[in-house]
Design a protein around this motif. Structure first.
Motif, PDB file in Angstrom:
ATOM      1  N   ARG A  78      32.859  88.551  74.390  1.00 20.99           N
ATOM      2  CA  ARG A  78      33.374  89.897  74.396  1.00 20.99           C
ATOM      3  C   ARG A  78      33.411  90.508  73.062  1.00 20.99           C
ATOM      4  NH1 ARG A  78      33.153  90.764  79.317  1.00 20.99           N
ATOM      5  NH2 ARG A  78      34.273  89.224  80.572  1.00 20.99           N
ATOM      6  N   ALA A  79      33.059  89.669  71.924  1.00 22.11           N
ATOM      7  CA  ALA A  79      33.096  90.260  70.548  1.00 22.11           C
ATOM      8  C   ALA A  79      31.994  90.232  69.825  1.00 22.11           C
ATOM      9  CB  ALA A  79      34.055  89.483  69.683  1.00 22.11           C
ATOM     10  N   GLY A  80      30.619  89.883  70.536  1.00 15.62           N
ATOM     11  CA  GLY A  80      29.282  90.083  70.132  1.00 15.62           C
ATOM     12  C   GLY A  80      29.037  88.807  69.187  1.00 15.62           C
ATOM     13  N   GLY A  81      29.834  87.788  69.208  1.00 12.52           N
ATOM     14  CA  GLY A  81      29.530  86.685  68.353  1.00 12.52           C
ATOM     15  C   GLY A  81      28.293  85.747  69.095  1.00 12.52           C
ATOM     16  N   PHE A  82      27.920  84.677  68.079  1.00 12.23           N
ATOM     17  CA  PHE A  82      26.889  83.666  68.752  1.00 12.23           C
ATOM     18  C   PHE A  82      27.265  82.315  68.214  1.00 12.23           C
ATOM     19  CE2 PHE A  82      25.286  86.001  65.411  1.00 12.23           C
ATOM     20  CZ  PHE A  82      24.680  85.125  64.446  1.00 12.23           C
ATOM     21  N   TRP A  83      26.966  81.285  69.030  1.00 11.01           N
ATOM     22  CA  TRP A  83      27.254  80.215  68.518  1.00 11.01           C
ATOM     23  C   TRP A  83      26.264  79.415  67.624  1.00 11.01           C
ATOM     24  CZ3 TRP A  83      31.425  77.378  69.766  1.00 11.01           C
ATOM     25  CH2 TRP A  83      32.216  77.703  70.803  1.00 11.01           C
ATOM     26  N   VAL A  84      26.718  78.754  66.515  1.00 17.13           N
ATOM     27  CA  VAL A  84      25.817  78.295  65.656  1.00 17.13           C
ATOM     28  C   VAL A  84      26.075  76.756  65.478  1.00 17.13           C
ATOM     29  CG1 VAL A  84      25.107  80.331  64.424  1.00 17.13           C
ATOM     30  CG2 VAL A  84      27.088  79.186  63.670  1.00 17.13           C
ATOM     31  N   ASP A  85      25.139  75.923  65.068  1.00 18.45           N
ATOM     32  CA  ASP A  85      25.286  74.598  64.738  1.00 18.45           C
ATOM     33  C   ASP A  85      25.761  74.596  63.033  1.00 18.45           C
ATOM     34  OD1 ASP A  85      24.809  73.063  67.058  1.00 18.45           O
ATOM     35  OD2 ASP A  85      22.467  73.573  66.828  1.00 18.45           O
ATOM     36  N   LEU A  86      26.299  73.874  62.812  1.00 13.43           N
ATOM     37  CA  LEU A  86      27.067  74.150  61.260  1.00 13.43           C
ATOM     38  C   LEU A  86      26.240  72.564  60.516  1.00 13.43           C
ATOM     39  CD1 LEU A  86      30.701  74.244  61.860  1.00 13.43           C
ATOM     40  CD2 LEU A  86      29.005  75.864  61.229  1.00 13.43           C
ATOM     41  N   GLY A  87      25.849  72.913  59.363  1.00  8.59           N
ATOM     42  CA  GLY A  87      25.048  71.893  58.482  1.00  8.59           C
ATOM     43  C   GLY A  87      26.455  71.060  58.049  1.00  8.59           C
ATOM     44  N   PHE A  94      34.844  72.687  58.384  1.00  8.87           N
ATOM     45  CA  PHE A  94      35.286  73.137  59.977  1.00  8.87           C
ATOM     46  C   PHE A  94      36.053  71.926  60.750  1.00  8.87           C
ATOM     47  CE2 PHE A  94      33.863  76.939  58.654  1.00  8.87           C
ATOM     48  CZ  PHE A  94      33.863  78.118  59.772  1.00  8.87           C
ATOM     49  N   GLY A  95      35.505  70.712  60.388  1.00  6.33           N
ATOM     50  CA  GLY A  95      35.906  69.621  60.949  1.00  6.33           C
ATOM     51  C   GLY A  95      35.334  69.529  62.707  1.00  6.33           C
ATOM     52  N   GLN A  96      33.917  70.456  62.823  1.00  4.81           N
ATOM     53  CA  GLN A  96      33.543  70.631  63.976  1.00  4.81           C
ATOM     54  C   GLN A  96      31.954  70.788  64.037  1.00  4.81           C
ATOM     55  OE1 GLN A  96      35.626  70.651  66.551  1.00  4.81           O
ATOM     56  NE2 GLN A  96      37.341  70.828  65.304  1.00  4.81           N
ATOM     57  N   PRO A  97      31.166  70.537  64.783  1.00  5.41           N
ATOM     58  CA  PRO A  97      29.697  70.595  64.682  1.00  5.41           C
ATOM     59  C   PRO A  97      29.249  72.037  65.005  1.00  5.41           C
ATOM     60  CG  PRO A  97      30.443  69.880  66.824  1.00  5.41           C
ATOM     61  CD  PRO A  97      31.668  69.881  66.266  1.00  5.41           C
ATOM     62  N   VAL A  98      29.941  72.905  65.747  1.00  5.83           N
ATOM     63  CA  VAL A  98      29.531  74.299  65.697  1.00  5.83           C
ATOM     64  C   VAL A  98      30.486  75.328  65.479  1.00  5.83           C
ATOM     65  CG1 VAL A  98      27.974  73.517  67.842  1.00  5.83           C
ATOM     66  CG2 VAL A  98      30.530  73.977  68.453  1.00  5.83           C
ATOM     67  N   ALA A  99      30.433  76.476  65.459  1.00  6.93           N
ATOM     68  CA  ALA A  99      31.049  77.569  65.125  1.00  6.93           C
ATOM     69  C   ALA A  99      30.467  78.884  66.132  1.00  6.93           C
ATOM     70  CB  ALA A  99      31.186  77.871  63.780  1.00  6.93           C
ATOM     71  N   VAL A 100      31.489  79.980  65.823  1.00  8.14           N
ATOM     72  CA  VAL A 100      31.042  81.175  66.035  1.00  8.14           C
ATOM     73  C   VAL A 100      30.558  82.065  64.996  1.00  8.14           C
ATOM     74  CG1 VAL A 100      31.433  83.234  67.731  1.00  8.14           C
ATOM     75  CG2 VAL A 100      32.110  80.929  68.439  1.00  8.14           C
ATOM     76  N   MET A 102      29.848  85.932  63.886  1.00  8.89           N
ATOM     77  CA  MET A 102      29.928  87.199  64.119  1.00  8.89           C
ATOM     78  C   MET A 102      28.837  87.942  63.360  1.00  8.89           C
ATOM     79  SD  MET A 102      32.390  87.312  66.033  1.00  8.89           S
ATOM     80  CE  MET A 102      32.607  89.002  66.239  1.00  8.89           C
ATOM     81  N   PRO A 103      28.510  89.284  64.103  1.00 14.33           N
ATOM     82  CA  PRO A 103      27.196  89.948  63.557  1.00 14.33           C
ATOM     83  C   PRO A 103      27.502  90.192  61.947  1.00 14.33           C
ATOM     84  CG  PRO A 103      27.852  90.958  65.696  1.00 14.33           C
ATOM     85  CD  PRO A 103      28.828  89.847  65.215  1.00 14.33           C
ATOM     86  N   ASP A 104      28.797  90.255  61.378  1.00 12.48           N
ATOM     87  CA  ASP A 104      28.705  90.444  59.954  1.00 12.48           C
ATOM     88  C   ASP A 104      28.450  89.213  59.157  1.00 12.48           C
ATOM     89  OD1 ASP A 104      31.126  88.890  60.321  1.00 12.48           O
ATOM     90  OD2 ASP A 104      32.533  90.429  59.715  1.00 12.48           O
ATOM     91  N   GLY A 105      28.243  88.085  59.786  1.00 14.26           N
ATOM     92  CA  GLY A 105      28.058  87.082  59.091  1.00 14.26           C
ATOM     93  C   GLY A 105      29.171  85.967  58.955  1.00 14.26           C
ATOM     94  N   ARG A 106      29.963  86.312  59.123  1.00 11.12           N
ATOM     95  CA  ARG A 106      31.331  85.360  59.306  1.00 11.12           C
ATOM     96  C   ARG A 106      31.349  84.486  60.237  1.00 11.12           C
ATOM     97  NH1 ARG A 106      36.231  89.164  56.763  1.00 11.12           N
ATOM     98  NH2 ARG A 106      35.111  90.301  55.655  1.00 11.12           N
ATOM     99  N   SER A 107      31.630  83.162  59.821  1.00 12.75           N
ATOM    100  CA  SER A 107      31.598  81.994  60.893  1.00 12.75           C
ATOM    101  C   SER A 107      33.125  81.955  61.241  1.00 12.75           C
ATOM    102  CB  SER A 107      31.093  80.813  60.410  1.00 12.75           C
ATOM    103  OG  SER A 107      29.549  81.062  60.446  1.00 12.75           O
ATOM    104  N   TRP A 108      33.622  81.739  62.377  1.00  9.97           N
ATOM    105  CA  TRP A 108      34.867  81.396  62.851  1.00  9.97           C
ATOM    106  C   TRP A 108      34.928  80.149  63.616  1.00  9.97           C
ATOM    107  CZ3 TRP A 108      38.852  84.801  61.774  1.00  9.97           C
ATOM    108  CH2 TRP A 108      38.388  85.934  60.945  1.00  9.97           C
ATOM    109  N   ASN A 109      35.922  79.460  63.764  1.00 11.48           N
ATOM    110  CA  ASN A 109      36.352  78.163  64.150  1.00 11.48           C
ATOM    111  C   ASN A 109      37.259  77.979  65.436  1.00 11.48           C
ATOM    112  OD1 ASN A 109      36.546  75.315  64.431  1.00 11.48           O
ATOM    113  ND2 ASN A 109      37.141  74.775  62.474  1.00 11.48           N
TER     114      ASN A 109
END
Length: 156
Positions: A78-87, A94-100, A102-109
């Motif tokens: 709905r917002a145009g994000g994409f899943w990424v694997d985290l280093g 983040f305490g997680q292996p993946v994040a979302v 956004m097109p502006d480059g910010r990652s959300w958890n």
């Protein structure tokens, strides 16, 4: 990092993982998890119910991960994000292996946000997280079925 789910899905596996999670949840509870922005309020309510019922029980890690992954998939669709694997460093943060991302480059958890909702209550709203996303598409605006398959290319 806390144990999450086994096996831990990678970014390319998240869409399928979420679809299977929604199928399992709907087989038991028939929740209105329809990938709409509005359904993020359902996620908040479900987490609140889990929170109230946790007395003396272990933290429902797999369910919380699934709900967070679902919230992330809503952001993707709905917002145009994409899943990424985290280093390694980001995983620690983040305490997680993946994040979302956004097109502006910010990652959300969103997975971490669901865990915080469970731990701290209503002040950590998954529905409000969506409203905080910079550069998101409007909820009623055009969407691409399933969201972008990969990060957007360089600007033209």
């Amino acid at each position: 990092m806390h144990p999450i789910v086994d096996p831990v899905p990678t970014a390319p596996q998240m869409r399928e993982y979420v679809a299977e999670f929604v199928d399992r949840v709907n087989a038991r509870a028939r929740l209105p998890l329809d990938y709409s922005v509005k359904s993020l309020r359902v996620v908040d309510r479900v987490v609140d119910g889990l929170r109230r019922g946790r007395a003396g029980r272990a933290r429902p890690v797999e369910t919380l991960f699934g709900l967070g992954a679902y919230a992330g998939e809503v952001i993707v669709r709905r917002a145009g994000g994409f899943w990424v694997d985290l280093g390694a460093e980001q995983r620690e943060l983040f305490g997680q292996p993946v994040a979302v991302r956004m097109p502006d480059g910010r990652s959300w958890n969103p997975i971490g946000k669901v865990a915080k909702r469970f731990d701290y209550g209503a002040e950590e709203s998954v529905a409000l997280l969506y409203l905080q996303l910079h550069g998101r598409r409007r909820a009623g605006g055009p969407t691409h079925p399933g969201g972008p398959a990969r990060p957007p290319g360089p600007p033209r």
